[in-house]
Scaffold this active site. Sequence first.
Site, PDB file in Angstrom:
ATOM      1  N   ASP A 194      -4.812  -1.026 -10.917  1.00  0.00           N
ATOM      2  CA  ASP A 194      -4.636  -0.923  -9.457  1.00  0.00           C
ATOM      3  C   ASP A 194      -5.160  -2.199  -8.771  1.00  0.00           C
ATOM      4  O   ASP A 194      -5.772  -2.149  -7.701  1.00  0.00           O
ATOM      5  CB  ASP A 194      -5.325   0.317  -8.885  1.00  0.00           C
ATOM      6  CG  ASP A 194      -4.821   0.655  -7.478  1.00  0.00           C
ATOM      7  OD1 ASP A 194      -3.898  -0.033  -6.990  1.00  0.00           O
ATOM      8  OD2 ASP A 194      -5.358   1.600  -6.875  1.00  0.00           O
TER       9      ASP A 194
ATOM     10  N   HIS B  82      -4.083   6.505 -11.012  1.00  0.00           N
ATOM     11  CA  HIS B  82      -5.519   6.458 -10.698  1.00  0.00           C
ATOM     12  C   HIS B  82      -6.202   7.801 -10.401  1.00  0.00           C
ATOM     13  O   HIS B  82      -6.602   8.100  -9.292  1.00  0.00           O
ATOM     14  CB  HIS B  82      -5.811   5.498  -9.550  1.00  0.00           C
ATOM     15  CG  HIS B  82      -4.822   5.549  -8.413  1.00  0.00           C
ATOM     16  ND1 HIS B  82      -4.422   6.709  -7.805  1.00  0.00           N
ATOM     17  CD2 HIS B  82      -4.172   4.535  -7.778  1.00  0.00           C
ATOM     18  CE1 HIS B  82      -3.567   6.402  -6.833  1.00  0.00           C
ATOM     19  NE2 HIS B  82      -3.388   5.103  -6.811  1.00  0.00           N
TER      20      HIS B  82
ATOM     21  N   HIS C 111      -0.643  -4.725  -7.983  1.00  0.00           N
ATOM     22  CA  HIS C 111      -0.037  -5.132  -6.715  1.00  0.00           C
ATOM     23  C   HIS C 111       0.032  -6.654  -6.698  1.00  0.00           C
ATOM     24  O   HIS C 111      -0.999  -7.315  -6.647  1.00  0.00           O
ATOM     25  CB  HIS C 111      -0.857  -4.625  -5.528  1.00  0.00           C
ATOM     26  CG  HIS C 111      -0.886  -3.126  -5.430  1.00  0.00           C
ATOM     27  ND1 HIS C 111       0.110  -2.403  -4.802  1.00  0.00           N
ATOM     28  CD2 HIS C 111      -1.761  -2.211  -5.916  1.00  0.00           C
ATOM     29  CE1 HIS C 111      -0.159  -1.097  -4.896  1.00  0.00           C
ATOM     30  NE2 HIS C 111      -1.297  -0.958  -5.570  1.00  0.00           N
TER      31      HIS C 111
ATOM     32  N   HIS D  71      -0.092  -0.720 -13.266  1.00  0.00           N
ATOM     33  CA  HIS D  71      -0.389  -0.541 -11.836  1.00  0.00           C
ATOM     34  C   HIS D  71      -0.991  -1.820 -11.253  1.00  0.00           C
ATOM     35  O   HIS D  71      -2.197  -1.994 -11.220  1.00  0.00           O
ATOM     36  CB  HIS D  71      -1.349   0.641 -11.659  1.00  0.00           C
ATOM     37  CG  HIS D  71      -1.412   1.163 -10.261  1.00  0.00           C
ATOM     38  ND1 HIS D  71      -1.542   2.494  -9.976  1.00  0.00           N
ATOM     39  CD2 HIS D  71      -1.349   0.534  -9.068  1.00  0.00           C
ATOM     40  CE1 HIS D  71      -1.569   2.663  -8.666  1.00  0.00           C
ATOM     41  NE2 HIS D  71      -1.456   1.478  -8.094  1.00  0.00           N
TER      42      HIS D  71
ATOM     43  N   ASN E  74      -8.625   2.928  -2.453  1.00  0.00           N
ATOM     44  CA  ASN E  74      -7.842   4.152  -2.402  1.00  0.00           C
ATOM     45  C   ASN E  74      -7.237   4.393  -3.769  1.00  0.00           C
ATOM     46  O   ASN E  74      -6.478   3.569  -4.236  1.00  0.00           O
ATOM     47  CB  ASN E  74      -6.745   4.003  -1.340  1.00  0.00           C
ATOM     48  CG  ASN E  74      -5.812   5.202  -1.300  1.00  0.00           C
ATOM     49  OD1 ASN E  74      -5.887   6.098  -2.132  1.00  0.00           O
ATOM     50  ND2 ASN E  74      -4.902   5.213  -0.338  1.00  0.00           N
TER      51      ASN E  74
END
Lengths: 315, 177, 435
Positions: free
Chosen positions: C305, C232, C60, C58, C278
């Site tokens: 994340d 998550h 980005h 995960h 988030n």
Amino acid sequence: MRHLLSISDLTKVEAISILDTATELSRVSDGAVKKLPTLRGRTIVNLFAEDSTRTRISFEAAAKRLSADVINFSAKGSSLSKGESLKDTAMTLQAMGADAVVIRHSASGAAQRLADSQWMSGSVVNAGDGTHEHPSQALLDAFTIRKHLGMGRSDLSGINVAIVGDILHSRVARSNVLLLSMLGAKVTLVAPPTLLPVGIGNWPVTISYDLDSVIPHVDVVMMLRVQQERMSDLFFPNAREYSRYFGLNADRMARMKSGAIVMHPGPMNRGLEISAEVADSARSVITEQVANGVSVRMAILYVLLAGGALEVGGN
Amino acid sequence: MSVALSAQEITRALTRISHEILEKNQGSSNIVLLGIPTRGAHLATRINSIIATIEGAEVPTGTLDITLFRDDLRMRPPRAIMSTKIPTSGIEGKDVILVDDVLYSGRTIRAALDALGEIGRPRTVQLASLVDRGHRELPIKADFVGKNLPTAKTQSVKVFLSEIDGRDEVTIEEGGE
Amino acid sequence: MSTVDYLIKNVSLPDGIKTDLAICDGLITSISKNFKGEAQTIIEAQDCVVLPGLVDLHTHLREPGREDAETVLSGSRAGAKGGFTAVSAMANTSPVADTAGVVEQVYRLGQEAGLLDVFPIGAVTQGLKGESLSEMGAMADSVARVRIFSDDGNCVSDPLVMRRALEYIKKFGGVIAQHAQDPRMTMGSQMNEGEVSARLGLKGWPAVAEESIIARDVLLADHVKSRLHICHLTTAGGVEIIRWAKARGIDVTAEVTPHHLLLTDDLATSYDPVFKVNPPLRTESDVHALREALADGTIDIVATDHAPHPTEAKECEWQEAAFGMLGLETALSIVQKTMIDTGLMNWSQVADRMSIAPARIGGYSEHGQPLVVGGIANLVVVNPKKTWTVDRDLVLSRSSNTPYHGHELPGVITHTFFKGRASVLNGSIMPLGSL
């Protein structure tokens, strides 16, 4: 004290000293003296990123009576409404030499962001941030209550206050819960369950969903503004039902204790949370709240700005 | 520390000041006494009662807090605001006697004159001070002085009054504020 | 005997056994105290532990579209520094990774950077809009061989869309990674709904908005007999649902982020948006439930994340700020702090949760393998006895939104080996083009 961001920044002694200072200042402004030289040469910026004519005018009057230079920086016509960041605005104010910024903002925590950042060095006064706090309103409410019901005491011990309405979205309620309970008042929150925040189990308050059972036992009924748009967010069925259960009307007012007063931070929705007869009744101290607002805000500006940086905290 | 004025000397000084005030103003009919808080206010009350004993009647007596008019606010921590009480007869056209405990730089009195100017226009403004310790920073002079005390700037003069301190005494201490 | 590339001396394997480990031509060539050959580089690893290279499901990387926040290259550098040899790039780029073209571009950028494997994640729905399915088959068949699909950032909230997606991916053995967030219940939400949100006047984000989607989706996965992965996880209630689903034999896996293992919602009291994320930071009791679940295997993996944002997206009011925090460079340290140093897990379990299990879920066959002679040398060497202080100005990510600025953390990563070559040597990232 450098900033006033939240009632939790104040000790009981400090809160009372602001009220006492406001009392002396209200005598000054009641009398012949209209203008004091106290803050001559100081610059106070009213940074209002959200519409609020009454709070801005109140702070402006307070600053001017203390001879400060006032710059109004409102959302409409300012760069804040054109997407300028809070940071850039703050740096502009710093460059203009603002000694204090009175900020009203739709974002909770905006005042604290301004104060904690390195963007500017002046004092920050929170004039209402989102649904967080509105400490100057709570101080003027406490001032008004003490004046009417304090019987010469410096605090509010033994006074029962009901705060009625949209607690969830109310910065006035949050600040008042902290301040009134710190000053010894017993606070009851009255609201539909949808308009009470989740997670208030440890707040120093009693919760009630039933205004009628609370009304006969309190010395102060503080009504909160209910915004029409909450209906579309399903917080209550419609205005009529809200008014039926949580509105203060003449029938309910008749069951209040003798000497009990009605307050409202304004602006009022007459006919929704408060009826016209109640708003205009002898119990209503609503216009007096506005007048007291100036004295209390003078006291806040005095406490924040009149002292120099030297020895602060030495006393 | 040395005692500059004993309790008895303070009483004598105030009695003399009272007589001088009456003499200079040809009686008490147009007088207003305004004490500067905290100790000046008590001294004004005492002078009023001495005058009452002499003249058989009290004079209008009030207090004048000058905190909001100070020019040194930025150099000190915030001060509590004291009470200002102007007698109902007002000060317009009156002979206002400002009463303070210690006359030093003169800045307090300048602030008091500013404060008075916001309230009205007295016929005259006079100044009574229990102690004048010198070191003026402004062209200000007392009309009535209890005692002139030559001091060094490093010393501090302390006035104790029974109303708040439990005893009457003026002392000079080495190493001051 | 020929000369090996690297010899790591006196290093502890995940199970605690001390040995020497030799790397040559991309492979582990010896795991033995008795290795007698020469080495080009000898690494003294007295206090260190060697683990299979970390795998993040995960991440980005922001490229294409937000190269001001992160690029595949800068994210690869941050990943390598954090001990990762494979990261999965989330699909919420601009354009969205919902076609073979975009996922192949991201995959190639990863190969060009050459510091770790970048495996693109494909979008479940076109444009992440939650309405119609993206070309998942084409993405699966592309060079990028996409197996994980996610609308992360958005929840696949429509139950019918979710059902169809779960069914469709069975064609190529895929998995749907769900960002569990009921959109209606979290409109405008800013932080965990509870005591702190009530006090701060920030709009609450109830745990039930996450848990209700998890509950629905495990039932859907059971019904259509497909693979579901929950991104998550943050709540104690969510842990209970996963535990229940696994007991029922439902094919579900779950991840937890390092920050949800450590940080709690009271950090929002500062109104500093570096803590805005988030799903939101939850409470102390949630943190403890998550740690226990990771230790007992209810939660399968740790995933970062990693969500870089440019300064201006965080230097503002809380409610204006972007959600997300950096994670790659601090992940292993946070896991050591929360799981090893607390005695909840050992290094073998860390190897499983941060490498072996995520590689298995993603189907990354060259990663997450137990350390054996002949295995591909994707490795990380960490010194758990040393500490370091996080400095947001020194991170390799292009952004600086780490919530740990100024924190002293345990566990210093000294070396990362990607296919037998050091991407991090003695704590320093290797210069470009040197591999």
